[in-house]
Design an enzyme around this catalytic site. Structure first.
Site, PDB file in Angstrom:
ATOM      1  CG  HIS A 212      -2.116  -0.993   0.874  1.00 45.06           C
ATOM      2  ND1 HIS A 212      -2.139  -2.271   1.378  1.00 45.06           N
ATOM      3  CD2 HIS A 212      -3.188  -0.874   0.049  1.00 45.06           C
ATOM      4  CE1 HIS A 212      -3.208  -2.889   0.911  1.00 45.06           C
ATOM      5  NE2 HIS A 212      -3.860  -2.077   0.103  1.00 45.06           N
ATOM      6  CD  GLU A 454      -9.460  -8.015  -1.922  1.00 44.55           C
ATOM      7  OE1 GLU A 454      -8.450  -7.414  -2.305  1.00 44.55           O
ATOM      8  OE2 GLU A 454     -10.271  -7.520  -1.121  1.00 44.55           O
ATOM      9  CG  ASP A 478      -5.045  -8.345  -0.980  1.00 41.62           C
ATOM     10  OD1 ASP A 478      -3.990  -8.522  -0.357  1.00 41.62           O
ATOM     11  OD2 ASP A 478      -5.797  -7.376  -0.772  1.00 41.62           O
ATOM     12  CB  CYS A 525     -10.027  -2.134  -8.494  1.00 43.37           C
ATOM     13  SG  CYS A 525     -10.395  -3.334  -7.213  1.00 43.37           S
TER      14      CYS A 525
HETATM   15  C1  PEP Z   1      -6.270  -5.548  -4.480  1.00 49.78           C
HETATM   16  O1  PEP Z   1      -6.016  -6.329  -3.566  1.00 49.78           O
HETATM   17  O2  PEP Z   1      -5.980  -5.761  -5.660  1.00 49.78           O
HETATM   18  C2  PEP Z   1      -6.949  -4.265  -4.201  1.00 49.78           C
HETATM   19  C3  PEP Z   1      -7.359  -3.483  -5.165  1.00 49.78           C
HETATM   20  O3  PEP Z   1      -7.079  -3.906  -2.906  1.00 49.78           O
HETATM   21  P1  PEP Z   1      -5.858  -3.352  -2.016  1.00 49.78           P
HETATM   22  O4  PEP Z   1      -4.693  -3.103  -2.912  1.00 49.78           O
HETATM   23  O5  PEP Z   1      -6.337  -2.111  -1.353  1.00 49.78           O
HETATM   24  O6  PEP Z   1      -5.638  -4.470  -1.047  1.00 49.78           O
HETATM   25 MG    MG Z   2      -6.986  -6.042  -1.663  1.00 53.68          MG
END
Ligand code: PEP
Ligand code: MG
Length: 605
Positions: A212, A454, A478, A525
């Site tokens: 993140h 995910e 994830d 996403c």
């Molecule tokens: C993901 O896991 O791809 C996602 C979009 O969520 P995050 O990156 O916030 O875990």
């Molecule tokens: Mg995620």
């Protein structure tokens, strides 16, 4: 672009200046090329939270303190093991002193007494205790050994405090001049609060390219390289560095030839960006007419200017947890409502997909969980927390439902791993909606509810998930880490974090095919949506939407506009038959080379 700095060492950095140019390879975390002076972060914990406890909170606060000491001890032992071969005997002894300091009964007892008697948070109590301890050491004028231990004590203090504050500590990094930040690590909450005007770039010893912290750097458009090993020990404050967020490397104390090359490459990249910017108002449509929704991921409403200026169509992922991570208390319903409705109304008539709280793992909040999980990515995270803390979940859902009156808002549930969990979560979302209806609150007539896909169990059970949702969004960040058993934030196993591994691609292919068959909208996403190679593949697999950081939108739009859907479909079909990430990468590279020449530069150096 900043001018080359003078490279003078700052006073009081306390480190020996290391001479000579050095190129360090790491992982590209956020694109961009920048040169500037180094500021090393992490030599002190700032912003110690000041909290008053209720009597009922005292014992758990003491337990939290003891837990942080245990954790600090574990970290020192691990550090010692890691450095054992490299350290001389006397250096290793420093860590013995650290361990003694962690276990110092006087310091522990005094801290606990302060928590009990003054009913203050453990961070403040520990920090007060250490301060008074250091004062006493300083008073022993003639004992140079004891005075020299002050730095060790501060080091222990910093680690205990950051463990107490967890990964989600809200300490802000304060800078007085434009700098390249170099740190062992940066937490997502620290990164979220960086001052874009003063932070030219970031480079860290640890971290993965879909952590993140990396994702936030991309959102903030701060060039970043992570997983650089021990860069924080190789530079001093004031050193000049080049951060190359395209190639994932940092040049420390560059020579004149490297500086010339830096300016030439920066100019070339600016030209590419300018050309891509011309696509802003054009649709993300393939040459044979298939429209792909190309939207943006955001963490804060303040990113909307960038989203709109990069030509995104809506917000495909609003990571709401950052509203919680940049403060020491929980945001109220009204505060959240204002943030959500601001995004909804500015992005209208396009949609905004608001993801409910995905705290936990590297997005730790001591407000919600007193202790970090021992195995955080597999622990209490996201929807799991929300289903246990329905009070927090309800507040957020109320705010989101109220915001639906201001635009096209959809609700997305993170990290769902079982059908029963999905049913419970959806039922709760509906219950909150009914409560608001009974109160006569204005809301949109129909609010779609979707699930992130995910977790491998959700992907494998996709046909069983689909009846309960209106849409799905695939979280590849994830999904890859759980399919491959590779921590997305750990540079030591980054080579195994393979978006192009056939297991990942085939699983995504299965999910997309099931969604299409059941007439359910499917988006992606995760960061795969923002990488030209994988975006091309996802289009070919048949996704409806790609959502990525705003800055990546023009490149992905260029890719989509350069290919026919039929070509992309055939490429995806072939890729599904290949059995290694290397073969897939190779095949994609060849196909991409055949495309319009203008897009090659997006992929190449
Ligand atoms: C993901 O896991 O791809 C996602 C979009 O969520 P995050 O990156 O916030 O875990
Ligand atoms: Mg995620």
């Amino acid at each position: 672009m900043p001018k080359p700095a003078s490279g003078k060492q700052e006073k009081g950095s306390g480190r020996k200046r290391r001479k000579g140019q050095l190129t360090i390879a790491g992982l590209a975390a956020s694109p961009g090329l920048v040169m500037g002076k180094v500021t090393i972060v992490g030599d002190g914990v700032t912003n110690i939270p000041v909290r008053k406890l209720d009597s009922s909170q005292v014992e758990s606060e003491i337990e939290r303190f003891r837990h942080s000491l245990q954790e600090t001890r574990r970290q020192f032992i691990e550090l010692c093991d890691r450095l054992r071969d490299k350290l001389k005997k006397e250096s290793a002894a420093i860590f013995d002193a650290h361990l003694l300091m962690i276990d110092d009964v006087t310091v522990i007892d005094r801290t606990i007494t302060l928590v009990r008697e003054k009913k203050i948070g453990a961070e403040q109590a520990y920090s007060m205790t250490v301060d008074s301890f250091i004062k006493v050491l300083g008073a022993v004028e003639n004992d140079s050994y004891l005075r020299a231990r002050t730095a060790d004590i501060r080091d222990v203090e910093r680690r205990v405090l950051s463990n107490l504050m967890g990964l989600g500590d809200t300490s802000r990094i304060k800078l007085s001049e434009p700098s390249v930040l170099i740190a062992h690590d940066l937490t997502p909450s620290q990164t979220a609060q960086l001052d874009r005007k003063l932070v030219l770039g970031c480079a860290t010893d640890v971290g993965g390219s879909t952590s993140h912290t990396a994702i936030l750097s991309r959102s903030l458009e701060i060039p970043a390289v992570v997983g650089l090993g021990n860069i924080s020990a190789q530079v001093v404050n004031g050193d000049q560095v080049i951060v190359d967020g395209y190639l994932g490397r940092v040049i420390v104390r560059p020579n004149s030839e490297q500086i010339d090359r830096f300016f030439a490459r920066a100019k070339a990249f600016r030209k590419i960006e300018e050309r891509l910017a011309e696509l802003k108002d054009l649709p993300a449509r393939t040459v044979d007419g298939t429209l792909v929704e190309l939207s943006a991921n955001i963490e804060f409403p303040s990113e909307l200017d960038s989203v709109l200026s990069h030509g995104a169509k809506g917000v495909g992922l609003f990571r709401t947890e950052f509203l919680y991570l940049t403060r020491n208390d929980l945001p109220s319903e009204q505060e959240q409502y204002e943030a959500y409705s601001q995004v909804a109304s500015r992005i209208a008539p396009d949609q905004v997909i608001i993801r409910t709280l995905d705290l936990g793992a590297d997005k730790f909040s001591s407000q919600i969980q007193p202790f970090p999980d021992p195995n955080p990515y597999l622990g209490n995270r996201a929807i799991r927390i929300c289903l246990k803390r329905k009070d927090i979940f309800r507040t957020q859902l109320r705010a989101i439902f109220r915001a639906t009156a201001h635009g096209d808002v959809k609700i997305l549930l993170p990290l769902v791993s079982a059908v029963e969990e999905l049913k419970k979560a959806v039922a709760f979302v509906r219950r909150v909606r009914r409560e608001l209806t009974d109160e006569g609150v204005a809301m949109a007539g129909n609010v779609q509810i979707g699930s992130m896909i995910e977790v491998p169990s959700a992907a494998l059970l996709i046909e069983d998930f689909l009846p309960y949702v209106d849409f799905i969004s695939i979280g590849t960040n994830d999904l890859i880490q759980y399919v491959m058993a590779v921590d997305r934030g750990n540079e030591r196993v980054a080579h195994l974090y393979q978006p192009l591994n056939p297991a990942v691609i085939r699983l995504i292919g299965k999910v997309v095919a099931a969604a299409r068959e059941n007439n359910k909208w499917v988006g992606v996403c995760g960061e795969m949506a923002g990488d030209p190679y994988t975006a091309l593949l996802l289009v070919g697999l048949g996704v409806d939407e790609l959502s990525t950081s705003a800055a990546a939108i023009p490149r992905i739009k260029k890719v989509i506009r350069s290919i026919s859907f039929e070509q992309a479909r055939r490429i995806a079909e072939k890729v599904l038959t290949l059995n290694s990430a290397a073969k897939i990468k190779n095949y994609l590279t060849q196909r991409i080379e055949e495309l319009d020449e203008g897009i090659i530069e997006i992929f190449g150096e």
